[in-house]
Design an enzyme around this catalytic site. Structure first.
Site, PDB file in Angstrom:
ATOM      1  N   THR A   1       0.833  -1.211   0.000  1.00 16.62           N
ATOM      2  CA  THR A   1       0.000   0.000   0.000  1.00 16.62           C
ATOM      3  C   THR A   1       0.863   1.255   0.000  1.00 16.62           C
ATOM      4  O   THR A   1       1.874   1.339   0.700  1.00 16.62           O
ATOM      5  CB  THR A   1      -0.909   0.010   1.237  1.00 16.62           C
ATOM      6  OG1 THR A   1      -1.776  -1.116   1.174  1.00 16.62           O
ATOM      7  CG2 THR A   1      -1.737   1.274   1.317  1.00 16.62           C
TER       8      THR A   1
ATOM      9  N   GLY B   1     -24.229  -0.012  27.410  1.00 13.97           N
ATOM     10  CA  GLY B   1     -24.536   1.393  27.642  1.00 13.97           C
ATOM     11  C   GLY B   1     -23.271   2.228  27.687  1.00 13.97           C
ATOM     12  O   GLY B   1     -22.344   2.037  26.896  1.00 13.97           O
TER      13      GLY B   1
ATOM     14  N   GLU C   1      -6.699  -5.151   3.719  1.00 13.13           N
ATOM     15  CA  GLU C   1      -6.728  -6.403   2.942  1.00 13.13           C
ATOM     16  C   GLU C   1      -7.940  -6.451   2.014  1.00 13.13           C
ATOM     17  O   GLU C   1      -8.525  -7.502   1.769  1.00 13.13           O
ATOM     18  CB  GLU C   1      -6.717  -7.641   3.851  1.00 13.13           C
ATOM     19  CG  GLU C   1      -5.728  -7.616   4.976  1.00 13.13           C
ATOM     20  CD  GLU C   1      -4.285  -7.651   4.522  1.00 13.13           C
ATOM     21  OE1 GLU C   1      -4.044  -7.661   3.310  1.00 13.13           O
ATOM     22  OE2 GLU C   1      -3.398  -7.644   5.387  1.00 13.13           O
ATOM     23  N   GLY C   2      -8.322  -5.284   1.496  1.00 12.78           N
ATOM     24  CA  GLY C   2      -9.453  -5.198   0.579  1.00 12.78           C
ATOM     25  C   GLY C   2     -10.644  -4.545   1.234  1.00 12.78           C
ATOM     26  O   GLY C   2     -11.165  -5.033   2.230  1.00 12.78           O
TER      27      GLY C   2
ATOM     28  N   ILE D   1       1.939   0.300   7.191  1.00  8.91           N
ATOM     29  CA  ILE D   1       2.652  -0.965   7.156  1.00  8.91           C
ATOM     30  C   ILE D   1       2.788  -1.515   8.577  1.00  8.91           C
ATOM     31  O   ILE D   1       3.543  -0.976   9.404  1.00  8.91           O
ATOM     32  CB  ILE D   1       4.038  -0.806   6.508  1.00  8.91           C
ATOM     33  CG1 ILE D   1       3.908  -0.128   5.140  1.00  8.91           C
ATOM     34  CG2 ILE D   1       4.711  -2.167   6.394  1.00  8.91           C
ATOM     35  CD1 ILE D   1       2.997  -0.829   4.156  1.00  8.91           C
TER      36      ILE D   1
END
Length: 394
Positions: free
Chosen positions: A142, A349, A373-374, A173
């Site tokens: 990424t 609550g 991961e998608g 990462i």
């Protein structure tokens, strides 16, 4: 007060344990005991402070139990089944998604990439030490401007004589700042290729990402590659294009299919225990119909998610699991787990937002798990293409 054993018995209302072998239950119970001793007493504090105490020590303990790359064979890896690995992920994430992420990135991304695509020399150099936790890995795919579209990554590698020179940046990462080796994917004249990058190489740095409100008990970093020079044999020799990184992501997504159920189970356990103990209008709130409806619906979604994960695990062990089926499991189970945590929060609550209970921590963590991961969108389109035969990504 409900004992842990009796609560676990009631959480097997559907008889899910009957699907598991004696060995599988033993592995699950051993991981659960490790988590109860080594992680659960400390993880709320790690989350609040945004750091894990002694992550290398924890990684070595996980390695000593055979949990790192546990579904891989050879090179010191445990060679366990996909279902064994899934059950371990479930128990780890019942403690915290960040801890499960450490194990997933180590085993299913960094180790799997080297195991599947690396040279024999790379495997011998890294995998035995990674299996024991003596060496830590991370996975650089990424980028700041390219998440769901890794094919347009900007990180590049060019040949310079017999060497490769890498430039670029990766983002979000896991394990980055504590890693000894980074698996980095980069554009080359031959397409996207993978590299095993020792993190002590000049030009490599991994600044820690701060100010997270999710996965706080996890080391998250940027990777910066500034003229990182590597020998020619640092590249994975036989894979080009997105096939390499996507095969690794599929391994990690499988772990998430199971792991997300751990967060859901932990929240459900908290909700049941709280509903038995919390009194309003003169009796425990667990005795009110609306609370029981919430608990019943939470359990339905958890048990359905477990059945799906188990089915996909058996398919993986039979070598018949397809990527779109992993997308099905990841999309369903993470979404269901997040809904379970949100419903549990309503039962608790105001106490539901306190770190004295695990619910808000799991809920915050799952907001990240839902995306990484998608994303929901990408897995939805993978399933849509499988159903219609028509790609809708562009």
């Amino acid at each position: 007060m409900t004992s842990v054993a009796s609560l676990h018995d009631r959480l097997d209302l559907a008889g899910l344990d009957d699907l598991l072998s004696e060995e599988e239950r033993a592995i699950r119970d051993a991981v659960r005991e490790l988590c109860a001793r080594r992680i659960d007493p400390f993880v709320a504090d790690w989350f609040e402070r945004g750091e894990i105490d002694d992550p290398r020590g924890l990684t070595r303990e996980l390695g000593a139990m055979g949990l790192l790359g546990m579904h891989l064979t050879g090179y010191g890896c445990a060679g366990m089944s996909a279902v064994d690995y899934g059950l371990a992920c479930l128990e780890l994430e019942a403690s915290d998604s960040g801890v499960r992420s450490l194990v997933s990135v180590q085993g299913s991304l960094a180790m799997y990439a080297i195991w599947r695509w690396g040279t024999e020399e790379q495997k011998i150099e890294w995998l035995p030490r990674m299996a024991t936790g003596e060496a830590i890995g991370c996975f650089g795919l990424t980028e700041p401007d390219h998440g769901s579209d890794p094919g347009n990554m900007r990180t590049n590698a060019r040949r310079d004589g017999d060497d490769w020179v890498l430039n670029g940046a990766k983002m979000w990462i896991t394990n980055g700042a504590i890693a000894d080796v980074a698996v980095v994917w980069a554009q080359t004249d031959e397409g996207i290729r993978g590299f095993a990058v020792p993190t002590d190489t000049p030009g490599f740095s991994a600044p820690v990402i701060k100010h997270k409100m999710s996965l706080r008990a996890s080391v998250t970093s940027e990777l910066v590659l500034d003229n990182v020079r590597l020998p020619g044999d640092a590249v994975f020799p036989d894979v080009r294009g997105l096939k390499g990184p996507l095969s690794c992501l599929n391994e990690a997504r499988f772990g998430i299919v199971w792991g997300s159920l751990g967060a859901a189970r932990s929240a459900l356990e908290s909700a049941i225990t709280y509903a038995e103990q919390r009194e309003q209008f003169g009796r425990p709130i667990g005795g009110f119909q609306l609370t029981q409806q919430k608990l019943a619906e939470m359990y339905l979604e958890y048990s359905k998610g477990f059945l799906l994960a188990h089915h996909l695990g058996r398919r993986k062990d039979a070598h018949t699991l397809r990527p779109e089926q992993v997308s099905l499991g990841k999309l369903n189970n993470v979404r269901a787990a997040l809904d379970i945590c949100r419903t549990a929060r309503t039962i608790l609550g105001a106490n539901g937002i306190s770190l004295e209970f695990p619910v808000i921590r799991h809920m915050n963590n799952l907001e990240s798990v839902l995306t990484y991961e998608g994303t929901v969108e990408m897995h939805t389109l993978v399933i849509g293409q499988a159903l219609t035969g028509l790609p809708a990504f562009r």
